[in-house]
Design a protein around this motif. Structure first.
Motif, short mmCIF file in Angstrom:
data_model
loop_
_atom_site.label_atom_id
_atom_site.label_comp_id
_atom_site.label_asym_id
_atom_site.label_seq_id
_atom_site.Cartn_x
_atom_site.Cartn_y
_atom_site.Cartn_z
N LYS A 150 0.67 -0.94 0.14
CA LYS A 150 -0.07 0.11 0.00
C LYS A 150 0.98 1.28 0.10
N GLN A 153 2.49 2.16 -3.31
CA GLN A 153 1.36 2.11 -4.62
C GLN A 153 1.24 3.42 -4.97
N HIS A 159 -7.67 7.45 -3.17
CA HIS A 159 -6.81 7.36 -1.79
C HIS A 159 -7.30 8.94 -1.19
#
Length: 286
Positions: A150, A153, A159
């Motif tokens: 995570k 990324q 997000h």
């Protein structure tokens, strides 16, 4: 018939038959090959080659052999569609190579891969450290796919909790200097609009290699003459500027009037328009 002529006829006939069989077997034969499809492709290709040049062999025997391989391959594909067990046995399953940043050496050996080959495939996906990988696996077709952790990324609007409107499909309206009427109609446009846009750019239709219209009505062209600089579309920027001007005018009206009700009305309209500008600005700025 002379031998050289017979070879030409056999080759042409074999090529036609091979093309027809390949088309009937579907696009998977030229994209993601399973083990059996790989074997089928090699075998049918070899039979076709022998059929072309081996004049001592009866031509119909080669066609029968190709037909048998075709039917077997078709039957295997049908079996794979109907049975997951058959798919797993024929195509095999995906194998995990990296989990939580740790390379699984036993699975790597099972797939006959070296660390160098694994790193090479990861670098092709812009991944240079295995510690950044949540997990990576090798697909039945041999391709390696990886999911980053995570924290590694790329940042996306989701997000940040930002909802992004779907991107409309661009339409190609000019190809090789010829107008495509169907894509134009899909976007609710016509030839008159297209000619007007070409006049704005100062280019002629016969000099356009490719012309596309995005979902927002902006027109892009690629010219045969690469020395000509085509100005970038300004529709989005112009619309954003007009909205900002309207908001500034409303704010000015609110400041200049002495009537209380008009001041409140102009002020409220200015605030609402400012919110609209904030919402559409990400779309109009890209």
């Amino acid at each position: 018939m002379p031998i050289w002529l017979e070879v030409i006829v056999r080759t042409l006939c074999s090529a036609v038959i091979l093309f027809i069989l390949t088309r009937m077997l579907g696009k998977r034969q030229i994209s993601q090959l399973s083990f059996f499809e790989y074997i089928t492709g090699i075998t049918i290709g070899s039979i076709t080659a022998y059929l072309s040049v081996d004049v001592d062999t009866h031509w119909y025997l080669g066609i029968i052999s190709m037909g048998v391989w075709f039917l077997v391959s078709l039957g295997i594909e049908y079996l794979q569609i109907k049975s997951k067990l058959a798919r797993d046995w024929i195509d095999s399953k995906s194998t995990i190579l990296i989990k939580d940043g740790k390379i699984l050496e036993e699975n790597l050996k099972k797939e006959k891969l070296t660390n160098d080959e694994l790193l090479e495939q990861l670098r092709k996906k812009s991944i240079f450290q295995t510690a950044q990988v949540e997990f990576a696996l090798i697909e039945p077709d041999g391709e390696i796919n990886a999911l980053l952790k995570k924290e590694y990324q790329p940042l996306t609007p989701s997000h940040l909790g930002i909802k992004v409107s779907p991107e409309p499909e661009p339409q190609t309206v000019i190809i090789d200097g010829k107008i495509m009427d169907e894509p134009l109609a899909t976007n609710g446009l016509n030839r008159q609009w297209l000619h007007t846009e070409l006049e704005k750019l100062g280019v002629s239709l016969d000099n356009v290699n490719l012309g596309q219209v995005d979902g927002y009505g902006q027109f892009y062209v690629d010219l045969y003459d690469d020395k000509i600089q085509v100005p970038a579309p300004q529709e989005k920027a112009t619309l954003l500027a007009q909205l900002k001007k309207c908001e500034a005018d409303l704010e000015m009206f609110a400041l200049s009037t002495k009537e209380t009700s008009a001041k409140q009305m102009y002020g409220a309209c200015s605030e609402r328009l400012l919110k609209i500008i904030d919402e559409v600005k990400p779309v109009l700025s890209r």
